[in-house]
Design an enzyme around this catalytic site. Structure first.
Site, PDB file in Angstrom:
ATOM      1  N   LEU A 199      -9.171   2.808  12.297  1.00 51.85           N
ATOM      2  CA  LEU A 199     -10.099   3.712  11.796  1.00 51.85           C
ATOM      3  C   LEU A 199     -11.382   2.899  11.595  1.00 51.85           C
ATOM      4  O   LEU A 199     -12.762   3.392  11.848  1.00 51.85           O
ATOM      5  CB  LEU A 199      -9.719   4.185  10.609  1.00 51.85           C
ATOM      6  CG  LEU A 199      -8.589   5.198  10.469  1.00 51.85           C
ATOM      7  CD1 LEU A 199      -8.132   5.442   9.055  1.00 51.85           C
ATOM      8  CD2 LEU A 199      -9.003   6.514  10.959  1.00 51.85           C
ATOM      9  N   HIS A 238     -14.536   3.258   1.952  1.00 56.34           N
ATOM     10  CA  HIS A 238     -13.684   2.110   1.901  1.00 56.34           C
ATOM     11  C   HIS A 238     -14.115   0.687   2.680  1.00 56.34           C
ATOM     12  O   HIS A 238     -14.094  -0.491   1.949  1.00 56.34           O
ATOM     13  CB  HIS A 238     -12.495   2.499   2.553  1.00 56.34           C
ATOM     14  CG  HIS A 238     -11.124   1.615   2.667  1.00 56.34           C
ATOM     15  ND1 HIS A 238     -10.100   1.608   1.706  1.00 56.34           N
ATOM     16  CD2 HIS A 238     -11.084   0.434   3.355  1.00 56.34           C
ATOM     17  CE1 HIS A 238      -9.347   0.638   1.870  1.00 56.34           C
ATOM     18  NE2 HIS A 238      -9.685  -0.041   2.925  1.00 56.34           N
ATOM     19  N   GLU A 239     -14.742   0.794   3.808  1.00 56.49           N
ATOM     20  CA  GLU A 239     -15.117  -0.282   4.462  1.00 56.49           C
ATOM     21  C   GLU A 239     -16.359  -0.829   4.049  1.00 56.49           C
ATOM     22  O   GLU A 239     -16.623  -2.192   3.920  1.00 56.49           O
ATOM     23  CB  GLU A 239     -15.421   0.239   5.874  1.00 56.49           C
ATOM     24  CG  GLU A 239     -14.256   0.616   6.668  1.00 56.49           C
ATOM     25  CD  GLU A 239     -12.957  -0.669   6.755  1.00 56.49           C
ATOM     26  OE1 GLU A 239     -13.351  -1.450   6.528  1.00 56.49           O
ATOM     27  OE2 GLU A 239     -11.757   0.015   6.989  1.00 56.49           O
TER      28      GLU A 239
END
Length: 329
Positions: A199, A238-239
């Site tokens: 992802l 998130h990243e």
């Protein structure tokens, strides 16, 4: 709740890659479609593999990251002594590097802007699903983190590669990708077709500026009509959290330490959309914060940062935090 301990042991967790499996090589179009093009079934992370490669390549990385951890602790213990911006808001210019082989991979400007919009909603606490934060966590939710993202530039490049991996080739013109633009003052994102069901992945503060930024699969970039359950832009949330020095909420170990005091101990990663009130098997069997952006739940079921995570992210912009260049007036 956890205490902010274990700095030295966490000096090994500097780069994160979210993935279902790990692949070592990119695949050229002349080889046809890669056999490793697995469907996205669950979030997983290849952080340790990427980390070991970076540590071998750069023996000074561990000491730089330890210094950033120490600066983070100083900020969190006495934040008023550090000057950020007068209005408390830090604006991050974003450069999106699109690497494409097909028309579908050459994502639209509207899709890119949708990702910026999601980041701004999630980091300001104005995302509509923030209303779903359970009562047990209302007292520790971050609200407005004080970070805004502005689309600065979109750079597009056609490629004959069917897929890319976590070897950072997409970040290098010499590897067929695109070098980062002004990485000490701009957040670079690379959007491309990541292999093996990956992802995305991010580089923590302290890594080389030549590879700094966040990599995203084109099917998980922005709000999309495909790629469910990762189609609401939360992979980037998130990243970018990792890029701002947040760890996975379970500390990448059973009942591990994410270096944030107000997140409960997690047995491990959570997937899908867990039932409300699910407890860990860790000491005290606390209710897990499965809706936290730094868990592995589906996009639909992650919608909060904690106040401790907010403080840790803001610390990256203070003296010694690794992202000081982004907090200039």
């Amino acid at each position: 709740m956890k205490k902010l301990v274990g700095l030295i042991c966490y000096c090994a967790l500097f780069t994160v890659g979210c993935t279902k499996s790990s692949i070592d090589e990119t695949t050229d179009v002349t080889n046809g479609l890669a056999a490793n093009e697995a469907p996205i079934t669950a979030r997983h992370c290849a952080s340790q593999d990427v980390l070991e490669a970076q540590l071998k390549a750069d023996p000074t990385l561990a000491s730089r990251m330890q210094a950033i951890e120490e600066a983070s602790l100083r900020f969190q213990q006495n934040p008023e002594q550090f000057r950020l911006l007068a209005n408390g808001i830090i604006e991050i210019p974003v450069v999106v590097n699109v690497l494409y082989r097909t028309a579908a991979e050459n994502i639209s400007l509207a899709q890119i802007q949708s990702q910026i919009d999601v980041l701004n909603a999630d980091y300001s606490g104005t995302n509509p699903d923030a209303a779903n934060v359970p009562t047990i966590f209302q007292g520790v939710k971050a609200g407005d983190v004080g970070i805004r993202f502005v689309l600065d530039q979109v750079i597009r490049k056609a490629t004959n590669k069917t897929s890319w991996t976590t070897n950072d080739a997409m970040k290098k013109t010499s590897g067929g990708g695109l070098n980062p633009t002004s990485p000490t003052t701009k957040l670079n994102m690379w959007c491309c077709n990541l292999s093996g069901g990956i992802l995305g992945y991010a580089q923590f503060p302290g890594g080389s500026s030549a590879t700094d930024g966040v990599v995203m699969d084109n099917n998980a970039f922005g709000v999309t009509t495909t790629g469910a359950p990762y189609n609401k832009g939360r992979t980037a949330t998130h990243e970018v959290g990792h890029w701002l020095n947040l760890r996975h909420i379970w500390g990448d170990a059973q009942c591990g330490n994410d270096l944030v005091s107000d997140t409960p101990l997690h047995t491990g990663a959570n997937y899908g959309c867990p039932a409300a009130g699910v407890r860990s098997t860790c000491s005290g069997t606390p209710v897990m914060m499965t809706m936290n952006y730094m868990d592995y739940t589906d996009d639909l079921c992650m919608y909060m940062f904690s106040a401790g995570q907010k403080a840790r992210m803001k610390a990256t912009f203070a003296t010694g935090g690794g992202r000081t260049g982004f907090a200039q007036p």
